[in-house]
Structures are given as structure tokens and as C-alpha cells.
Scaffold this active site. Structure first.
Site, PDB file in Angstrom:
ATOM      1  CE1 TYR A  45       9.915   4.522 -19.656  1.00 28.68           C
ATOM      2  CE2 TYR A  45      11.645   6.149 -19.471  1.00 28.68           C
ATOM      3  CZ  TYR A  45      10.971   5.067 -18.955  1.00 28.68           C
ATOM      4  OH  TYR A  45      11.336   4.542 -17.740  1.00 28.68           O
ATOM      5  CB  SER A 196       7.666   5.555  -8.808  1.00 26.84           C
ATOM      6  OG  SER A 196       6.330   5.960  -8.604  1.00 26.84           O
ATOM      7  N   GLY A 200       3.929   7.677  -7.986  1.00 27.74           N
ATOM      8  CA  GLY A 200       3.025   8.012  -9.068  1.00 27.74           C
ATOM      9  C   GLY A 200       2.238   9.291  -8.864  1.00 27.74           C
ATOM     10  CG  LEU A 203       4.133   9.547  -1.310  1.00 28.29           C
ATOM     11  CD1 LEU A 203       5.373   8.676  -1.263  1.00 28.29           C
ATOM     12  CD2 LEU A 203       3.596   9.773   0.103  1.00 28.29           C
TER      13      LEU A 203
END
Length: 333
Positions: A45, A196, A200, A203
Site C-alpha cells: 500500500y 470491499s 469499491g 454500495l
């Protein structure tokens, strides 16, 4: 180790999302103060920046937090700076420990299955890290059910420690793991961390029409990064937008937001241990903090099933099991 129903995901800390380190630390502390005791990051990350931020935020709070990070993805151009080899695992864990400013990692996860390394070697290396005290346990991420079984079989017969949990993508729109992965984890007593749960951002309630997808939005940016394109008019996107409209009506009738319903849906499954929420800014976190204890009515779950049936996915297949999507593996020349 016991963890909260919600896990603070930090993929958006650093160059990939929020570059304000102090703000990220404030988000961490707010999550911890609200009762979240579980944090998930990865070396890849923002190429280690996320782990460095996490290390800053854990000062004075380390013993109260279950810390999880991952290895596997490339961390440099050298061919040995990736994967599941013993050479890389031993180097990767030391570099993560340095960035995280800690002496141990509670949960060390293999980010993907490594088709180039025998699982026997992976489990041996991870078991040695536990014996050395560098990690307390280890898990897998995005392993298909057959690989989960193979790893458990290998650990049992070779007297290694086993993978204690799996981390898979799971949401109302992505329910594939209900078919085989969740049953496999339940059979072997493995925890399940899902990521998720907002698919992404689909929702989250932010996107209701094709015109809502700005070039700078997270969905567009990530889609272009990993697939090279994003077409808001595609059949897949239009179908998901139509289902969002139906799901939002259900959430409104239940008196909650679509995002709250989506997160609560993920934690409702009995085989799910914790759901990762990955806020970029404080406002995102505040809207989701209540989801950890929220329960959905059985009638609401049935209504969700009618829109998005169990075991199905509204998303195209992106992660091929065991690397079979690579031409070098499925073609001889």
C-alpha cells in the site's frame, strides 16, 4: 486473538488516498476510541507509506490493537522482492516491522497464492517466523477453496502451523465466496476477514447514474489502474446502478443508509469474523462506525437475496485462481 466486527483498513493512507499523515493518524485514533481493535494494512500500500503511517498512529496504543499486514506483491524491480519464497518472506517481515515501528505482527497474511513457490516452503517459513516471535499468527488472502484445503492438508502432514484465517472480497454485489470459500474456512476453523464490502464505492450511495462517475473518483481511478479502462455505459455498470436503486429503497425502508446496510450485510454472515472498512477521510469513518453492532432483519436479508442471489456476483471475474489467468501458465508457448 479476538477482534472487533469492523477492521480499519488503511489502503487509502498515503499516496493512494490521503497524503496527510496527521489526518490518517487521527482517523486511526478515532476508530480505536470507538471500539475497533483490529487494523489491516500491507507492505504494497503506497509502497510502504501506509505501514509507516500506521507505525506513527500505534505509538502508545500498540498493545491494545491487533495488527495485520501482508506480503507477496512486488516491492521493487528485483525479481526476489516479491512472492512467497523464504528469501523474500524473511526480508519482507523485517522491513514491515521497521516501518510499523513494532517488534511483532499479530497477523501476517500472504496477499495472494504464489504459483511459483511450493506451499510447503511458504508454511515452513511462516511457522519459523512465529517461533522467532516476529509474528503471532498468519493467514491467506484471496485463496480459492482448493488452495485453502491444500494448505491445511500440507500443514497437518508436515507439522507446520496452519493458516488461521482468510481474507476475501465480499459484498452484496460479490458473493462468490459463499459457495466454496466460506464453507472451507468454517470446516477448518479459520477466521474470515472480508474486504470491499462497499464494492469499491458502488454500495456507498454516491453513484446512481453514469454521470456520477468523475474522472477523479476512486472507482474510475482504480479501474483504470488495474484493468486499464472504465466504461460507465457498459452493461455491467448499468446493471449494478439499477440494483443500487433497488437496494437503496430497501435501506430507506429500514431507516438506514445504503452503506450501513452493505457493511452490516457483510458482518451478518456467521462465517465472517470481521469486515474491513477503508475510510480515506474522517467523514467516511464516522458514517460507518455504528455498523459493527447493527443487525439486519431476516426479511431485509431475504429482500437483498432476491436482488443479488446468494453465491453470485455482479462483477466480472478479475482474480483467476492459482494464476491461471496468466498466458505463461496456461500456454506452453
Amino acid at each position: 486473538m479476538r477482534v472487533s466486527n469492523l477492521c480499519l483498513g488503511t489502503m487509502m493512507f498515503g499516496a493512494m488516498g490521503n497524503t496527510d499523515h496527521r489526518d490518517c493518524v487521527r482517523i486511526m485514533h478515532r476508530a480505536f476510541d470507538s471500539g475497533i481493535n483490529f487494523l489491516d494494512t500491507a507492505d504494497v500500500y503506497s509502497r510502504g507509506e501506509s505501514e509507516e503511517i500506521v507505525g506513527q498512529g500505534l505509538k502508545g496504543r500498540r498493545d491494545k490493537v491487533i495488527l495485520a499486514t501482508k506480503f507477496f506483491n512486488p516491492m521493487g524491480e528485483e525479481p526476489n522482492m516479491r512472492g512467497g519464497s523464504r528469501l523474500w518472506i524473511e526480508r519482507a517481515v523485517d522491513e514491515s516491522l521497521r516501518r510499523l515501528q513494532t517488534d511483532y505482527i499479530d497477523l501476517y497474511q500472504m496477499h495472494r497464492w504464489d504459483a511459483a513457490t511450493d506451499i510447503d516452503d511458504v508454511l515452513f517459513s511462516l511457522t519459523e517466523l512465529v517461533r522467532k516471535g516476529k509474528i503471532r499468527s498468519f493467514g491467506s488472502s484471496m485463496f480459492p477453496a482448493d488452495r485453502i484445503v491444500e494448505a491445511q492438508w500440507t500443514a497437518d502432514r508436515r507439522n507446520y502451523l496452519p493458516f488461521r484465517c482468510e481474507q476475501s472480497v465480499y459484498s452484496i454485489f460479490n458473493r462468490d465466496i459463499e459457495r466454496f470459500v466460506l464453507p472451507a474456512c468454517a470446516r477448518y476453523g479459520m477466521g474470515m476477514i472480508v474486504w470491499s464490502p462497499l464494492d469499491g464505492g458502488f454500495l456507498s450511495g454516491k453513484y446512481k447514474a453514469s454521470t456520477d462517475f468523475a474522472e477523479s473518483s476512486r472507482i474510475v481511478a482504480f479501474s483504470k489502474r488495474f484493468t486499464g479502462k472504465f466504461d460507465a455505459e457498459s452493461q455491467v455498470i448499468q446493471r449494478k446502478l439499477a440494483m443500487v436503486t433497488e437496494l437503496e429503497k430497501l435501506a430507506q425502508e429500514a431507516g438506514i443508509t445504503l452503506a450501513q446496510m452493505a457493511i452490516s450485510f457483510a458482518t451478518e454472515h456467521p462465517a465472517v469474523t470481521s469486515a474491513i472498512i477503508g475510510p480515506r477521510v474522517m467523514d467516511h469513518l464516522e458514517t460507518l462506525l455504528d455498523c459493527g453492532e447493527m443487525r439486519l432483519d431476516p426479511a431485509l436479508l431475504d429482500a437483498i437475496d432476491a436482488i443479488c442471489p446468494p453465491g453470485t456476483s455482479a462483477n466480472p471475474l478479475t482474480d483467476m485462481p492459482s494464476g491461471t489467468g496468466k498466458e505463461s501458465i496456461r500456454r506452453s508457448r
